[in-house]
Design a protein around this motif. Structure first.
Motif, PDB file in Angstrom:
ATOM      1  N   CYS B  44      24.239  32.553  44.590  1.00 32.84           N
ATOM      2  CA  CYS B  44      25.614  33.245  44.969  1.00 32.84           C
ATOM      3  C   CYS B  44      26.359  34.120  44.273  1.00 32.84           C
ATOM      4  CB  CYS B  44      26.374  31.965  45.424  1.00 32.84           C
ATOM      5  SG  CYS B  44      26.999  30.933  44.084  1.00 32.84           S
ATOM      6  N   ASP B  46      30.277  35.344  42.962  1.00 30.70           N
ATOM      7  CA  ASP B  46      31.279  35.013  42.053  1.00 30.70           C
ATOM      8  C   ASP B  46      32.391  34.149  42.697  1.00 30.70           C
ATOM      9  OD1 ASP B  46      30.181  35.980  39.592  1.00 30.70           O
ATOM     10  OD2 ASP B  46      30.392  37.743  40.223  1.00 30.70           O
ATOM     11  N   ARG B  47      32.306  33.709  44.052  1.00 34.67           N
ATOM     12  CA  ARG B  47      33.141  32.951  44.767  1.00 34.67           C
ATOM     13  C   ARG B  47      32.983  31.577  44.467  1.00 34.67           C
ATOM     14  NH1 ARG B  47      33.220  36.048  50.466  1.00 34.67           N
ATOM     15  NH2 ARG B  47      33.454  38.113  49.573  1.00 34.67           N
ATOM     16  N   ASP B  50      31.518  29.265  47.248  1.00 33.30           N
ATOM     17  CA  ASP B  50      30.240  29.168  47.552  1.00 33.30           C
ATOM     18  C   ASP B  50      29.380  28.586  46.240  1.00 33.30           C
ATOM     19  OD1 ASP B  50      30.264  30.862  49.927  1.00 33.30           O
ATOM     20  OD2 ASP B  50      30.202  32.837  48.801  1.00 33.30           O
ATOM     21  N   ASP B  77      36.518  37.163  37.205  1.00 35.40           N
ATOM     22  CA  ASP B  77      35.670  36.664  38.207  1.00 35.40           C
ATOM     23  C   ASP B  77      34.425  35.600  37.641  1.00 35.40           C
ATOM     24  OD1 ASP B  77      33.973  38.662  36.785  1.00 35.40           O
ATOM     25  OD2 ASP B  77      33.724  40.085  38.389  1.00 35.40           O
TER      26      ASP B  77
END
Lengths: 424, 424
Positions: B44, B46-47, B50, B77
């Motif tokens: 995924c 860098d959120r 997620d 991030d």
């Protein structure tokens, strides 16, 4: 709001790393072009239970579209279509017309193989009948190889594609034209994406700049910025909705002000393509020791490289440096094969032997052996020689293992050449 | 029963395909050695949302161990540690001792950078303080670069590692010695894994053989077999519990009986390593046109390649074939640069110019331009010349695009050379 998608890559050979996945990255680019946000890529082996878990995970995450790659072959471990049908609550049915089309494709291919290893036609057709079993109500994507794909409408819509990239790619372009995919992606936002590339700046220096930009730019929060250091190059990718373009322009101004020298690309161009343009009208030759052809091979990557690439010498042994490039044996004895004078002599030799106007020489210690206290593993000498310009010579100490040092050396050489050609 | 693991690869640059993930495959191999079954790799951006979804997914799948890679850098991030702490229900605390160790690492590194792009020390230390924030109760893995890793005990246990492979790899070896990881993996089964490699057999022919083996071998169902075709090589990987070894022996006997000529490795050895052994005591030189150094570069991959690799010529232009390899210009005019007579002359030229006893020449049309009806894109001529043996010349038509044709050409050349040296 953006449509969201997930990619399921199947195949034990990919999960276990014996084969690198090329489909996830390629599909990621295509989704970006469509303005679809890629949320997850998941990789599992050929076990139906694991594939189904991943499909359920992505559905639970609320993605609008799932794309699977792999598992459509004739062997018993290829189970993706069955699994997707079960996940979508659809029966699996034999499409006899599709079966006939697959048979037509396979027959001429068999003539390629002969001798004791050749399979018989009936065997192959039986193996491929399995590939004509499709979920009821799915849209069939005609095979590019022998495996058809399917698009299964629903929430989420599932696009099932084969593993080989040269089959998957044309089939994807057909898949996005289907009604099911168009409906799944309706109402998506179109994003802008910009990439700046730099060379020779540490990541922490960029982090500092971004903090300052954050303080200075009002709409900074509307820019989704990711940074990545690889092979000594720093990439800054920014994604934003079109009405945040002014904020991006302000960010770019900050980057230019602080890092003018390090920035080599503001439109995402790769150093390889920039160099291919700069080399037009020139004739380049290489002289490589530790990289042993990787630089020449990289210069030959772009289609039409024969316009500028004359050739190169891989002078791995000292004898080859002397015989093929005319390096003075005494120079090697005095300074060592990894030294600036030898790099310069190699570059001069490449210029003259190939009748070139541009030459790059690389000589270094890639390891694991061969290092000394004065010249440890990772010491690499470069020379860029232009028939009509200055000679640039550099020695660097590159981090990492043998493969890292060799690959990184080609990147450093590309940048030295780029700077010599763009300022010369 | 086997312990199961999942890998979470984070990083927008990996999700979007700008950087290929090298950690998943490497960790997959290490898990296999430990007898731990890898069930899923998830990727995924860098959120944090997620990343957390993927951790929850793997926990719901019942894995005993989760390994994350990436997201430990100094930039904003990089959020993996925060996210893992939240997922594990632990507070995040500043480890001042760790902060001091990171500072000690960073100071000398800064001296590498100078000039207007150089960041100041305070800025960098502030950015790296973030890296000393760790989940309460976690075991710290000392940084190899600047980013420490952590092991967070629990069900599942989570090992958090940095993204750069040269940092991740040594830290993994420390991680598996921690009590938390040892407990998570207790009671695992040790599996055997064997790999057979073939060249020149279609995948459907192997599928047929495997169906026959299934009918003939009682314990066939205890063998977990995966097959994979790549670059013209076919890999058959079989995994089984130790007491199913007899079934594997029977499978191997079937493969040998039907495909003796195609099998080049029964122990997973790669053609590159087999060739490196066969080349010991020899001196090899290459003459490359369309591959432009990729074969020489590949022959130089193994440490100690200087034992056998004299060097090579990249004769991309016709002039280079004439000047550097002594190919008769009349031969090129008569037969074309892509022809068996020219390949043979290139090989002879490589033998004599490098004083070598072994030479390989490649000349072909990689495309996209340059094809003709008689010699379409993908036509490649090879010649293997031994000073003490026969000359082998072949023309093949390779599928795919420019990069595929060039890469596949190096593999065909490796196999032609292998067969010449092993039967000669």
């Amino acid at each position: 709001m953006s449509a969201r998608a997930g990619i399921v890559v199947t195949g034990t050979e990919v999960l276990t790393g014996r084969v690198a996945d090329r489909n996830g990255p390629w599909l990621a680019d295509r989704l970006l072009e469509l303005g679809v946000e890629l949320a997850h890529i998941t990789i599992c082996g050929d076990r139906p239970g694991d594939i189904e878990s991943q499909l359920r995970f992505l559905a639970a995450e609320g993605v609008d579209l799932i794309i699977t790659s792999g598992g459509l072959g004739p062997t018993a471990d290829d189970l993706t279509v069955d699994t997707v049908a079960r996940f979508c609550g659809r029966e699996i049915v034999l499409d006899t017309e599709l079966e006939a089309r697959i048979a037509d494709i396979i027959k001429p291919m068999l003539s390629r193989y002969a001798g004791p290893d050749a399979p018989d036609l009936e065997t192959v057709l039986a193996a491929n009948r399995k590939q004509a079993m499709v979920p009821a109500g799915a849209t069939i994507l005609d095979p590019v190889g022998t495996a058809p794909g399917v698009v299964v409408p629903g929430t989420p819509t599932v696009v099932v594609l084969p593993g080989p990239p040269r089959e998957l790619q044309p089939m994807w372009h057909k898949a996005i034209k289907t009604t099911a995919v168009q409906e799944a992606l309706a109402g998506r936002t179109h994003y802008q994406q910009q990439m700046v590339r730099m060379f020779g700046l540490p990541e922490s220096g960029l982090a500092d700049t971004l903090r300052q930009a954050q303080a200075a730019i009002d709409d900074f929060h509307r820019l989704e910025i990711t940074t990545c250091l690889r092979r000594g190059e720093l990439e800054i990718v920014t994604r934003y909705e079109p009405d945040a373009a002014a904020a991006y322009d302000q960010l770019l101004a900050v980057l230019r002000e602080r890092h003018a020298r390090a920035i080599f690309s503001e439109d995402g161009s790769r150093i390889d393509d920039l160099l291919a343009d700069l080399l037009t009208g020139r004739q380049i030759a290489t002289a490589e020791s530790c990289t042993a052809g990787l630089l020449a091979g990289r210069l030959a990557d772009p289609p039409g490289a024969s316009r500028y690439l004359a050739g190169g010498v891989v002078s791995y042994s000292n004898e080859a440096k002397v015989e093929l490039l005319g390096v003075d044996a005494g120079l090697i004895a005095e300074h060592g094969a990894v030294s600036e004078p030898v790099a310069e002599a190699m570059a001069r030799g490449a210029l003259s032997r190939f009748g070139a106007d541009t030459a790059v020489a690389i000589t270094g210690i890639a390891g694991p052996g061969g290092g000394t206290p004065e010249k440890p593993v990772g010491t690499v000498c470069f020379c860029v020689a232009l028939a009509d310009g200055p000679m640039v010579t550099r020695t660097t100490r590159l981090p990492g293992e043998r493969a890292d040092v060799r690959e990184r050396s080609t990147t450093v050489a590309m940048h030295l050449l780029y700077r010599a050609l763009s300022t010369g």
